[in-house]
Design a protein around this motif. Structure first.
Motif, PDB file in Angstrom:
ATOM      1  N   LEU A 281       0.826  -1.202   0.000  1.00 45.03           N
ATOM      2  CA  LEU A 281       0.000   0.000   0.000  1.00 45.03           C
ATOM      3  C   LEU A 281       0.863   1.255   0.000  1.00 45.03           C
ATOM      4  O   LEU A 281       0.546   2.244  -0.689  1.00 45.03           O
ATOM      5  CB  LEU A 281      -0.921  -0.018   1.221  1.00 45.03           C
ATOM      6  CG  LEU A 281      -1.898   1.154   1.352  1.00 45.03           C
ATOM      7  CD1 LEU A 281      -2.837   1.195   0.158  1.00 45.03           C
ATOM      8  CD2 LEU A 281      -2.691   1.051   2.652  1.00 45.03           C
ATOM      9  N   SER A 282       1.974   1.236   0.746  1.00 43.90           N
ATOM     10  CA  SER A 282       2.867   2.396   0.784  1.00 43.90           C
ATOM     11  C   SER A 282       3.501   2.639  -0.576  1.00 43.90           C
ATOM     12  O   SER A 282       3.624   3.790  -1.026  1.00 43.90           O
ATOM     13  CB  SER A 282       3.948   2.185   1.838  1.00 43.90           C
ATOM     14  OG  SER A 282       3.397   1.987   3.115  1.00 43.90           O
ATOM     15  N   GLY A 283       3.921   1.570  -1.265  1.00 46.93           N
ATOM     16  CA  GLY A 283       4.501   1.728  -2.600  1.00 46.93           C
ATOM     17  C   GLY A 283       3.516   2.301  -3.587  1.00 46.93           C
ATOM     18  O   GLY A 283       3.856   3.158  -4.419  1.00 46.93           O
ATOM     19  N   LEU A 284       2.260   1.849  -3.506  1.00 49.05           N
ATOM     20  CA  LEU A 284       1.213   2.385  -4.381  1.00 49.05           C
ATOM     21  C   LEU A 284       1.005   3.874  -4.135  1.00 49.05           C
ATOM     22  O   LEU A 284       0.963   4.675  -5.081  1.00 49.05           O
ATOM     23  CB  LEU A 284      -0.076   1.605  -4.156  1.00 49.05           C
ATOM     24  CG  LEU A 284      -1.273   1.892  -5.046  1.00 49.05           C
ATOM     25  CD1 LEU A 284      -2.133   0.645  -5.177  1.00 49.05           C
ATOM     26  CD2 LEU A 284      -2.139   3.019  -4.498  1.00 49.05           C
ATOM     27  N   ALA A 287       4.160   6.039  -5.126  1.00 52.67           N
ATOM     28  CA  ALA A 287       4.279   6.167  -6.579  1.00 52.67           C
ATOM     29  C   ALA A 287       3.237   7.145  -7.122  1.00 52.67           C
ATOM     30  O   ALA A 287       3.536   7.970  -8.003  1.00 52.67           O
ATOM     31  CB  ALA A 287       4.123   4.800  -7.241  1.00 52.67           C
ATOM     32  N   ALA A 288       2.003   7.075  -6.604  1.00 56.72           N
ATOM     33  CA  ALA A 288       0.969   8.018  -7.037  1.00 56.72           C
ATOM     34  C   ALA A 288       1.336   9.448  -6.664  1.00 56.72           C
ATOM     35  O   ALA A 288       1.162  10.381  -7.477  1.00 56.72           O
ATOM     36  CB  ALA A 288      -0.371   7.637  -6.419  1.00 56.72           C
ATOM     37  N   LEU A 289       1.868   9.660  -5.451  1.00 52.88           N
ATOM     38  CA  LEU A 289       2.288  11.002  -5.049  1.00 52.88           C
ATOM     39  C   LEU A 289       3.436  11.503  -5.922  1.00 52.88           C
ATOM     40  O   LEU A 289       3.486  12.687  -6.277  1.00 52.88           O
ATOM     41  CB  LEU A 289       2.710  10.998  -3.578  1.00 52.88           C
ATOM     42  CG  LEU A 289       1.583  10.828  -2.556  1.00 52.88           C
ATOM     43  CD1 LEU A 289       2.162  10.743  -1.144  1.00 52.88           C
ATOM     44  CD2 LEU A 289       0.589  11.980  -2.659  1.00 52.88           C
ATOM     45  N   LEU A 405      -4.601  13.299 -12.761  1.00 57.92           N
ATOM     46  CA  LEU A 405      -5.270  12.050 -12.402  1.00 57.92           C
ATOM     47  C   LEU A 405      -4.708  10.886 -13.220  1.00 57.92           C
ATOM     48  O   LEU A 405      -4.459   9.801 -12.681  1.00 57.92           O
ATOM     49  CB  LEU A 405      -6.773  12.184 -12.630  1.00 57.92           C
ATOM     50  CG  LEU A 405      -7.645  11.018 -12.146  1.00 57.92           C
ATOM     51  CD1 LEU A 405      -7.475  10.825 -10.643  1.00 57.92           C
ATOM     52  CD2 LEU A 405      -9.105  11.268 -12.490  1.00 57.92           C
ATOM     53  N   ALA A 406      -4.490  11.109 -14.523  1.00 61.03           N
ATOM     54  CA  ALA A 406      -3.922  10.057 -15.368  1.00 61.03           C
ATOM     55  C   ALA A 406      -2.512   9.702 -14.912  1.00 61.03           C
ATOM     56  O   ALA A 406      -2.143   8.519 -14.811  1.00 61.03           O
ATOM     57  CB  ALA A 406      -3.914  10.506 -16.829  1.00 61.03           C
ATOM     58  N   PHE A 407      -1.705  10.719 -14.617  1.00 59.06           N
ATOM     59  CA  PHE A 407      -0.334  10.469 -14.188  1.00 59.06           C
ATOM     60  C   PHE A 407      -0.300   9.713 -12.868  1.00 59.06           C
ATOM     61  O   PHE A 407       0.496   8.781 -12.692  1.00 59.06           O
ATOM     62  CB  PHE A 407       0.413  11.802 -14.063  1.00 59.06           C
ATOM     63  CG  PHE A 407       1.542  11.953 -15.038  1.00 59.06           C
ATOM     64  CD1 PHE A 407       2.846  11.983 -14.600  1.00 59.06           C
ATOM     65  CD2 PHE A 407       1.294  12.066 -16.396  1.00 59.06           C
ATOM     66  CE1 PHE A 407       3.889  12.117 -15.493  1.00 59.06           C
ATOM     67  CE2 PHE A 407       2.327  12.216 -17.295  1.00 59.06           C
ATOM     68  CZ  PHE A 407       3.635  12.240 -16.847  1.00 59.06           C
ATOM     69  N   SER A 408      -1.134  10.116 -11.927  1.00 61.69           N
ATOM     70  CA  SER A 408      -1.102   9.487 -10.613  1.00 61.69           C
ATOM     71  C   SER A 408      -1.601   8.048 -10.670  1.00 61.69           C
ATOM     72  O   SER A 408      -1.016   7.155 -10.043  1.00 61.69           O
ATOM     73  CB  SER A 408      -1.943  10.299  -9.624  1.00 61.69           C
ATOM     74  OG  SER A 408      -3.308  10.368 -10.044  1.00 61.69           O
ATOM     75  N   ILE A 409      -2.663   7.776 -11.429  1.00 58.30           N
ATOM     76  CA  ILE A 409      -3.181   6.409 -11.525  1.00 58.30           C
ATOM     77  C   ILE A 409      -2.190   5.515 -12.257  1.00 58.30           C
ATOM     78  O   ILE A 409      -1.905   4.383 -11.826  1.00 58.30           O
ATOM     79  CB  ILE A 409      -4.555   6.407 -12.220  1.00 58.30           C
ATOM     80  CG1 ILE A 409      -5.592   7.120 -11.342  1.00 58.30           C
ATOM     81  CG2 ILE A 409      -5.004   4.984 -12.513  1.00 58.30           C
ATOM     82  CD1 ILE A 409      -6.951   7.236 -11.987  1.00 58.30           C
ATOM     83  N   GLY A 410      -1.637   6.017 -13.368  1.00 57.82           N
ATOM     84  CA  GLY A 410      -0.623   5.230 -14.076  1.00 57.82           C
ATOM     85  C   GLY A 410       0.595   4.954 -13.212  1.00 57.82           C
ATOM     86  O   GLY A 410       1.142   3.845 -13.216  1.00 57.82           O
ATOM     87  N   ALA A 411       1.030   5.957 -12.441  1.00 62.05           N
ATOM     88  CA  ALA A 411       2.170   5.771 -11.546  1.00 62.05           C
ATOM     89  C   ALA A 411       1.849   4.766 -10.444  1.00 62.05           C
ATOM     90  O   ALA A 411       2.701   3.956 -10.053  1.00 62.05           O
ATOM     91  CB  ALA A 411       2.580   7.114 -10.942  1.00 62.05           C
ATOM     92  N   ALA A 412       0.617   4.791  -9.917  1.00 60.12           N
ATOM     93  CA  ALA A 412       0.224   3.836  -8.877  1.00 60.12           C
ATOM     94  C   ALA A 412       0.288   2.401  -9.398  1.00 60.12           C
ATOM     95  O   ALA A 412       0.769   1.497  -8.703  1.00 60.12           O
ATOM     96  CB  ALA A 412      -1.177   4.165  -8.379  1.00 60.12           C
ATOM     97  N   PHE A 413      -0.175   2.173 -10.627  1.00 61.46           N
ATOM     98  CA  PHE A 413      -0.102   0.836 -11.214  1.00 61.46           C
ATOM     99  C   PHE A 413       1.354   0.395 -11.365  1.00 61.46           C
ATOM    100  O   PHE A 413       1.698  -0.769 -11.118  1.00 61.46           O
ATOM    101  CB  PHE A 413      -0.801   0.805 -12.566  1.00 61.46           C
ATOM    102  CG  PHE A 413      -2.301   0.952 -12.483  1.00 61.46           C
ATOM    103  CD1 PHE A 413      -2.947   0.922 -11.268  1.00 61.46           C
ATOM    104  CD2 PHE A 413      -3.060   1.130 -13.632  1.00 61.46           C
ATOM    105  CE1 PHE A 413      -4.326   1.057 -11.178  1.00 61.46           C
ATOM    106  CE2 PHE A 413      -4.435   1.261 -13.567  1.00 61.46           C
ATOM    107  CZ  PHE A 413      -5.070   1.232 -12.336  1.00 61.46           C
ATOM    108  N   GLY A 417       3.428  -2.837  -9.685  1.00 62.01           N
ATOM    109  CA  GLY A 417       4.302  -3.729 -10.434  1.00 62.01           C
ATOM    110  C   GLY A 417       5.700  -3.792  -9.846  1.00 62.01           C
ATOM    111  O   GLY A 417       6.311  -4.864  -9.775  1.00 62.01           O
ATOM    112  N   GLY A 418       6.236  -2.653  -9.407  1.00 67.27           N
ATOM    113  CA  GLY A 418       7.557  -2.643  -8.791  1.00 67.27           C
ATOM    114  C   GLY A 418       7.604  -3.404  -7.489  1.00 67.27           C
ATOM    115  O   GLY A 418       8.571  -4.126  -7.201  1.00 67.27           O
ATOM    116  N   VAL A 419       6.556  -3.291  -6.672  1.00 71.77           N
ATOM    117  CA  VAL A 419       6.496  -4.022  -5.401  1.00 71.77           C
ATOM    118  C   VAL A 419       6.503  -5.524  -5.661  1.00 71.77           C
ATOM    119  O   VAL A 419       7.268  -6.282  -5.030  1.00 71.77           O
ATOM    120  CB  VAL A 419       5.240  -3.608  -4.612  1.00 71.77           C
ATOM    121  CG1 VAL A 419       5.022  -4.547  -3.435  1.00 71.77           C
ATOM    122  CG2 VAL A 419       5.366  -2.175  -4.123  1.00 71.77           C
TER     123      VAL A 419
END
Length: 530
Positions: A281-284, A287-289, A405-413, A417-419
């Protein structure tokens, strides 16, 4: 006549270059080995040729036939004499290019030059296989005769069957057959029934559950890697495919997720011992931030400028991860080892099969989220912004908010994947997060089909799964990607499995400008006449 000869010359040059390219990346020896498994020709080995050489000749002969067929495409109608001359010229030019390459490489190999210093796939046995285990001049002559004859055969086939007419008839027959089958009352009832969808989903889930049990450790690891790239592709598909923002620094968010789980769960360098699910959850979130923090200053840029800035951001993250100054915090060039994995009901995930199930579950969840976003008001705003940002802004869409919103959601995904990537490998380091990761993900989105969820999955299997089958392409992945992208842009620019909107944009037929003018001016002229 001149036009037909130009078509033949062009076809020969194109296929000659393709043949030499396949030789240089080691594909020809690989395809010969694969055909050796499928087609084991023993009866002709008495002629002095091995089964591997015969299989290579079979593949090269098919290339020569396609050369002759291609020489006649776009040059119809033409007589038999013109067809023979055009296809023979195509085969001759193809043979000259391919034979010259074989003669040069064979001569260098005989003189003791180590070609592997410059081309890792150019082993002496590979070169000897290409020139049919003969002397360089004899091998080059054999290739010249082979491509000339097969080019002529391809031209005769194309002329005799009428390649264009046959293609049109086959397409019309296929379309008619599909339409007649789908119009059957039983098929309509099955398609309209809500049970059908659940049955299909159930079969797919059963396959996903049983398949890892049948695969070995290597193939489970490969499937897991493909699944991680599907996660990355789905995230970048939101940024590039839906919102139209070219991001070349996508690997930075992947690295943030990997280092988050590493630093929070590994015994070194901080020994925090935090639970995996908290780290996930922290990685997600981190990454979004990071996507939001990157987006605020740079999303006012467009096109190439945005690509360059995001590329710089990705390189900054990579350099910082291997910096000696941050070694006490990030592990530096050595990376972080012994990363903890997830535990469910006291059962630790310590095998590739377990991670295949976990990655598959993450892929299904993110596909569901992506599908809901794509069909929502937010998704329509992204598509409108992708088509024309100025018009979208004029229609009342807050483009800055939509981009963030697009950048943050894409970064969260990408963070998810990185986790999963770091936890499965139990290690992460700077070399896992280089520019090639961003290039790979962008390539699979383009090849699969921008804006298409099935396209992203297909692209991941083609670009990450297929190289595992063709291991000799590993050292020439960039060349393979470049060639594949060129081929896709020429023959199928919308991707392997494009979205309906993208396919309509690429193949939608519009009336010529003259017809539009006539339709607009016809009522006015009729009124004047009356």
């Amino acid at each position: 006549m001149r036009k037909h000869l130009i078509h033949g010359l062009t076809s020969g040059i194109v296929f000659g270059i393709i043949t030499v390219f396949l030789l240089l990346i080691g594909f020809l020896s690989t395809i010969a080995d694969l055909l050796l498994v499928a087609i084991n020709i023993k009866s002709l080995e008495s002629a002095g040729l091995s089964a591997q050489t015969l299989n290579l000749l079979l593949f090269l002969g098919l290339l020569g036939v396609f050369t002759g067929i291609r020489a006649l495409r776009g040059a119809e109608p033409l007589s038999w004499v013109q067809a023979i001359l055009s296809s023979t010229l195509a085969g001759l030019v193809h043979g000259l290019i391919a034979g010259s390459a074989g003669f040069i490489l064979g001569t260098l190999t005989d003189n003791g030059v180590k070609l592997t210093t410059y081309l890792s796939a150019m082993l002496p046995q590979t070169v000897n296989l290409y020139i049919l285990n003969r002397a360089p001049l004899d091998g080059a002559t054999s290739l010249l005769l082979l491509f000339t004859l097969t080019g002529l055969v391809g031209g005769l086939i194309a002329k005799g069957l009428g390649s264009r007419k046959v293609g049109e008839r086959a397409g019309a027959f296929w379309q008619t057959t599909v339409t007649s089958v789908t119009e059957l009352p039983a098929i309509k009832r099955v398609q309209s029934s809500p049970i059908t969808r659940y049955v299909i989903y159930g079969i797919l889930l059963l396959i996903v559950f049983l398949l890892p049990q049948r695969l070995g450790q290597y193939w489970n690891y490969t499937v897991g890697t493909v699944g991680i790239y599907v996660l990355l592709g789905l995230g970048l598909n939101i940024v590039v495919g839906l919102a139209g923002l070219l991001d070349l620094g996508y690997v930075a968010f992947f690295a943030i997720g990997a280092y988050t789980v590493a630093l929070m769960t590994a015994p070194e360098p901080h020994a925090l011992g935090i639970n995996f699910w908290v780290a996930l959850l922290s990685g997600l979130v981190l990454a979004a931030l990071a996507g939001i923090l990157l987006g605020v200053p740079v999303l006012r840029m467009r096109g190439d400028y945005l690509a360059i800035v995001t590329l710089g951001f990705g390189e900054i993250i990579r350099v910082l991860s291997r910096s000696d100054l941050l070694t006490p915090f990030t592990g530096g060039p050595r990376g972080v080892r012994d990363i903890a994995g997830p535990t469910i009901f006291g059962k630790p995930f310590n095998s590739d099969i377990d991670f295949v199930y976990l990655i598959t579950l993450a892929v299904i969840l993110i596909i569901f989220i992506t599908n809901r976003l794509q069909n929502s008001r937010v998704g329509r705003a992204w598509v409108a912004m992708r088509e024309d940002e100025t018009v979208a802004q004029a229609m009342g869409i807050d483009t800055m908010k939509a981009k963030l919103l697009a950048f943050s959601i894409g970064a969260a995904f990408a963070g998810v994947g990185g986790v999963l990537f770091a936890s499965r490998n139990q290690f992460t380091g700077p070399e896992d997060h280089n520019l090639m990761v961003s290039i790979n993900v962008l390539a699979l989105v383009i090849v699969g089909g921008m804006g298409s969820i099935p396209g992203v999955i297909a692209g991941a299997f083609v670009l990450k799964g297929l190289p595992e089958v063709l291991r000799q392409l590993e050292n020439f992945r960039i060349l393979a990607f470049g060639a594949l992208l060129v081929v896709m842009m020429i023959w199928r620019p919308e991707g392997l499995i494009p979205s309906a909107r993208r396919q309509l944009e690429m193949h939608g037929e519009e009336p010529p400008p003259e017809e539009v003018i006539q339709q607009v001016t016809k009522p006015a002229s009729a009124e004047v006449e009356s």
